[in-house]
Design an enzyme around this catalytic site. Structure first.
Site, PDB file in Angstrom:
ATOM      1  N   ASP A  81      12.664 -31.793 -67.386  1.00 60.81           N
ATOM      2  CA  ASP A  81      11.452 -31.896 -68.220  1.00 60.81           C
ATOM      3  C   ASP A  81      10.650 -30.593 -68.249  1.00 60.81           C
ATOM      4  O   ASP A  81       9.582 -30.522 -68.854  1.00 60.81           O
ATOM      5  CB  ASP A  81      10.570 -33.077 -67.773  1.00 60.81           C
ATOM      6  CG  ASP A  81       9.954 -32.858 -66.386  1.00 60.81           C
ATOM      7  OD1 ASP A  81      10.262 -31.832 -65.730  1.00 60.81           O
ATOM      8  OD2 ASP A  81       9.178 -33.719 -65.943  1.00 60.81           O
ATOM      9  N   ASP A 130      -2.308 -29.743 -49.583  1.00 61.64           N
ATOM     10  CA  ASP A 130      -3.568 -29.263 -50.111  1.00 61.64           C
ATOM     11  C   ASP A 130      -4.504 -30.459 -50.178  1.00 61.64           C
ATOM     12  O   ASP A 130      -4.114 -31.506 -50.699  1.00 61.64           O
ATOM     13  CB  ASP A 130      -3.316 -28.727 -51.536  1.00 61.64           C
ATOM     14  CG  ASP A 130      -4.076 -27.476 -51.827  1.00 61.64           C
ATOM     15  OD1 ASP A 130      -5.295 -27.505 -51.603  1.00 61.64           O
ATOM     16  OD2 ASP A 130      -3.469 -26.502 -52.295  1.00 61.64           O
ATOM     17  N   ASP A 147      -9.361 -27.195 -49.948  1.00 60.42           N
ATOM     18  CA  ASP A 147      -9.783 -26.539 -51.185  1.00 60.42           C
ATOM     19  C   ASP A 147     -11.305 -26.336 -51.218  1.00 60.42           C
ATOM     20  O   ASP A 147     -12.053 -27.236 -50.826  1.00 60.42           O
ATOM     21  CB  ASP A 147      -9.363 -27.465 -52.339  1.00 60.42           C
ATOM     22  CG  ASP A 147      -9.483 -26.822 -53.694  1.00 60.42           C
ATOM     23  OD1 ASP A 147      -8.636 -25.973 -54.011  1.00 60.42           O
ATOM     24  OD2 ASP A 147     -10.406 -27.186 -54.452  1.00 60.42           O
ATOM     25  N   GLU A 207     -10.031 -22.896 -47.466  1.00 59.38           N
ATOM     26  CA  GLU A 207     -10.291 -21.927 -48.537  1.00 59.38           C
ATOM     27  C   GLU A 207     -11.806 -21.800 -48.597  1.00 59.38           C
ATOM     28  O   GLU A 207     -12.496 -22.635 -49.186  1.00 59.38           O
ATOM     29  CB  GLU A 207      -9.744 -22.420 -49.886  1.00 59.38           C
ATOM     30  CG  GLU A 207      -9.865 -21.348 -50.955  1.00 59.38           C
ATOM     31  CD  GLU A 207      -9.914 -21.884 -52.381  1.00 59.38           C
ATOM     32  OE1 GLU A 207      -9.675 -21.095 -53.296  1.00 59.38           O
ATOM     33  OE2 GLU A 207     -10.202 -23.075 -52.597  1.00 59.38           O
ATOM     34  N   HIS A 231      -2.031 -18.984 -55.992  1.00 61.57           N
ATOM     35  CA  HIS A 231      -1.944 -19.455 -57.374  1.00 61.57           C
ATOM     36  C   HIS A 231      -3.197 -19.167 -58.202  1.00 61.57           C
ATOM     37  O   HIS A 231      -3.300 -19.647 -59.327  1.00 61.57           O
ATOM     38  CB  HIS A 231      -1.658 -20.961 -57.352  1.00 61.57           C
ATOM     39  CG  HIS A 231      -2.777 -21.699 -56.696  1.00 61.57           C
ATOM     40  ND1 HIS A 231      -3.046 -21.582 -55.339  1.00 61.57           N
ATOM     41  CD2 HIS A 231      -3.729 -22.515 -57.186  1.00 61.57           C
ATOM     42  CE1 HIS A 231      -4.110 -22.300 -55.041  1.00 61.57           C
ATOM     43  NE2 HIS A 231      -4.540 -22.883 -56.146  1.00 61.57           N
ATOM     44  N   ASP A 232      -4.150 -18.438 -57.623  1.00 55.51           N
ATOM     45  CA  ASP A 232      -5.377 -18.092 -58.355  1.00 55.51           C
ATOM     46  C   ASP A 232      -5.514 -16.586 -58.554  1.00 55.51           C
ATOM     47  O   ASP A 232      -6.514 -16.148 -59.120  1.00 55.51           O
ATOM     48  CB  ASP A 232      -6.621 -18.544 -57.559  1.00 55.51           C
ATOM     49  CG  ASP A 232      -6.690 -20.034 -57.353  1.00 55.51           C
ATOM     50  OD1 ASP A 232      -6.250 -20.779 -58.248  1.00 55.51           O
ATOM     51  OD2 ASP A 232      -7.191 -20.462 -56.293  1.00 55.51           O
TER      52      ASP A 232
HETATM   53  C1  GLC Z   1      -9.419 -23.714 -55.573  1.00 57.10           C
HETATM   54  C2  GLC Z   1      -7.987 -23.749 -56.048  1.00 57.10           C
HETATM   55  C3  GLC Z   1      -7.971 -23.562 -57.536  1.00 57.10           C
HETATM   56  C4  GLC Z   1      -8.718 -24.704 -58.169  1.00 57.10           C
HETATM   57  C5  GLC Z   1     -10.126 -24.818 -57.602  1.00 57.10           C
HETATM   58  C6  GLC Z   1     -10.768 -26.133 -57.939  1.00 57.10           C
HETATM   59  O1  GLC Z   1      -9.990 -22.472 -55.717  1.00 57.10           O
HETATM   60  O2  GLC Z   1      -7.242 -22.789 -55.367  1.00 57.10           O
HETATM   61  O3  GLC Z   1      -6.682 -23.476 -58.059  1.00 57.10           O
HETATM   62  O4  GLC Z   1      -8.782 -24.516 -59.559  1.00 57.10           O
HETATM   63  O5  GLC Z   1     -10.160 -24.716 -56.204  1.00 57.10           O
HETATM   64  O6  GLC Z   1     -10.178 -27.171 -57.221  1.00 57.10           O
END
Ligand code: GLC
Length: 539
Positions: free
Chosen positions: A23, A96, A196, A263, A324-325
């Site tokens: 997919d 996460d 997060d 984070e 990923h950011d």
């Molecule tokens: C964190 C994540 C990010 C997400 C944000 C809101 O910074 O790494 O990808 O968009 O939080 O959850």
């Protein structure tokens, strides 16, 4: 020493790692099929970006059910199998956990929003506004934090995007529910959580306006002052530091000795507050300084010395090169694989936890998708900002570009899917893929493999203390790691010029790369090369 103080972390973004059903979106079954390769690479802990049930507006960071798997990624049964298979291969699993907010489609929010009298009203942060926002708080993405809800004529607060309403941790029922979620996964045996935007968990009870600041742009390691505001009342509150300890205490009773990595962003003193004065808060926090490295030995010496000063044992620094950011580090090096080797060697040999983003081990390139065409909600919000302008200003807008599919081989869509990938794979050569690099002895993949295994098998690198040393050339970074009677010494040449170092007598070469060579008792370091030795201390 606790296992999480010695581990290495590999981040998988499930959307883009491996698809198994054609997919075009990665899934858990796909990851299962790649576990042997991840193990072979030498990974110790895998961190998964969210795969819980979610509308996917922020690609999983908007959760609508914390204890079920989104059908895009598979079923709970596959997830159980995945956890089990990872453990069978002697690796650990970190999930996460987005505790700060839910999706606005989460049943709690739908209920909360339904009426002011709802039993879940106080699960979120609601305030009256009288035609204007309750205060001046700006979210982490620069939008007003308050969102008007017409049906109940009140505003709800979101510290990220408006479809991600913040939970109200001053309500004990919210805490109870979220601890229940942690328990659900811990009972399944997961080994930890990446928390997060944990710096955003509490908001000040006074709801006072934030003071003015001259700063506009946030950086990965500082959101405290941005968008002309000092985030005094909506970020890094003392209650959040306290909550870190509560969560730590809560998870500590589990026999797998799980850990928390936050984070959070801010000054070192803020990071230390999250870790707790007695190292009784979050076990680790992500440290993002490496994300905006300057490829000069001075930058790395300063960073090592700063971390040893500010985060001495029992604290464990983390070295994060990407996620990923953020724009991929290889792009910031102009694709120079020699430099990528030096940088990754630094990351693995310093005292602390290396955090590797999937694809960095093959030098996976950034995409060039314009902000206008981005799927990422941040890109959508800024769709009229041209890519060159955001690049020029050094602000990362379209996160699709660091989330492109993994390059496995030269089959359809680089082996990522048999169908059409959700994000373009882009141009690539076989030498850019895992299968191409496995065959080439001096490839980046093989270098990462050596580093993962070197760390894994060497207690001095995993546990030893660290001291920077002088070197014969200003471009050469030298540092020593020491544990009991053993010393590991690291030389990394960040310059083009050759360097020559005399190596300590009786040293054993553990690893060399980039053309470094030992000739008669000296180490010859060509540009962008490095070597690691070990020797014993005589009593
Ligand atoms: C964190 C994540 C990010 C997400 C944000 C809101 O910074 O790494 O990808 O968009 O939080 O959850």
């Amino acid at each position: 020493m606790e296992w999480w103080k010695q581990t290495s972390i590999y981040q998988i973004y499930p959307w883009s790692f491996q698809d198994s059903n054609g997919d075009g979106i990665g899934d858990l079954q796909g990851i299962l099929g790649r576990l042997d390769q991840i193990q072979d690479l030498g990974v110790e802990t895998i961190w998964f970006s969210p795969f819980y049930q979610s509308p996917g507006q922020d690609f999983g960071y908007d959760i609508s059910d914390y204890t079920s798997i989104d059908p895009r990624f598979g079923t709970m049964e596959t997830c159980d199998r995945l956890i089990n298979e990872i453990h069978k291969r002697k690796m650990k699993v970190v999930l996460d956990m987005v505790m700060n907010h839910t999706s606005d489609k989460h049943p709690w929010f739908l209920e909360s929003k339904s009426s002011k009298e709802s039993s879940k009203r106080d699960f979120y942060i609601w305030r009256k506004g009288k035609n204007k926002k309750p205060n001046n708080w700006i979210s982490m993405v620069g939008t007003p934090g308050w969102n008007y809800d017409k049906s109940t004529d009140e505003f709800y607060y979101s510290n990220f995007l408006s479809f991600q309403p913040d939970l109200n941790y001053r309500n004990p029922k919210v805490k109870k529910e979220m601890f229940g979620v942690l328990d659900f996964w811990l009972k399944k045996g997961v080994d930890g959580f990446r928390l997060d935007i944990f710096n955003s968990i509490y908001k000040d009870e006074s709801f006072k306006d934030n003071p003015f600041s001259f700063r506009f742009f946030p950086t990965p390691d500082n959101h405290d002052e941005a968008f002309f505001q000092k985030k005094q009342y909506n970020l890094n509150l003392p209650e959040s530091f306290q909550f870190a300890k509560e969560v730590r205490k809560h998870i500590s009773k589990y026999k797998q000795k799980p850990f928390l990595v936050g984070e959070v962003s801010g000054s070192d003193s803020v990071l230390k507050s999250f870790l707790g004065e007695k190292a009784d808060g979050l076990n680790l926090v992500f440290q993002f300084e490496l994300i905006h490295f300057e490829y000069k030995s001075k930058f790395f010496i300063d960073l090592l010395e700063k971390n040893e000063r500010e985060f001495p044992a029992p604290f464990t620094p983390t070295y994060v090169l990407g996620n990923h950011d953020q724009r991929r580090y290889i792009d910031r090096l102009g694709g120079d694989l020699r430099k990528a080797k030096v940088l990754s060697a630094f990351q693995f040999l310093a005292r602390g936890i290396p955090v590797v983003y999937y694809g960095d081990e093959i030098g996976r390139q950034e995409g060039r998708i314009s902000n206008f065409l981005g799927k990422d909600p941040i890109a959508k919000m800024n769709r009229f900002v041209p890519l060159f302008l955001s690049n020029l200003l050094g602000i990362y807008i379209n996160r699709d570009n660091c989330r492109l599919p993994m390059l496995w081989d030269d089959s359809n869509e680089a082996g990522f899917t048999t169908g059409k990938s959700w994000l373009p794979v882009g141009k690539f050569k076989i030498s850019d893929t895992v299968s191409g690099q496995k065959k080439k002895e001096n490839s980046l993949w093989n270098h990462y493999r050596s580093l993962f295994h070197l760390r894994k098998g060497n207690s001095v690198i995993k546990e030893g203390n660290l001291e920077t040393k002088s070197s014969s050339h200003s471009d050469v970074l030298c540092f020593e790691r020491k544990l009991k009677e053993k010393v590991v010494v690291v030389y990394l040449n960040f310059g083009e010029e050759n360097g020559k170092e005399s190596i300590p007598k009786g040293s054993k070469l553990l690893y060399q790369f980039g053309g470094a060579e030992v000739k008669g008792g000296d180490l010859q370091l060509v540009g962008h090369s490095g070597a690691v030795f070990e020797f014993g201390l005589r009593k």
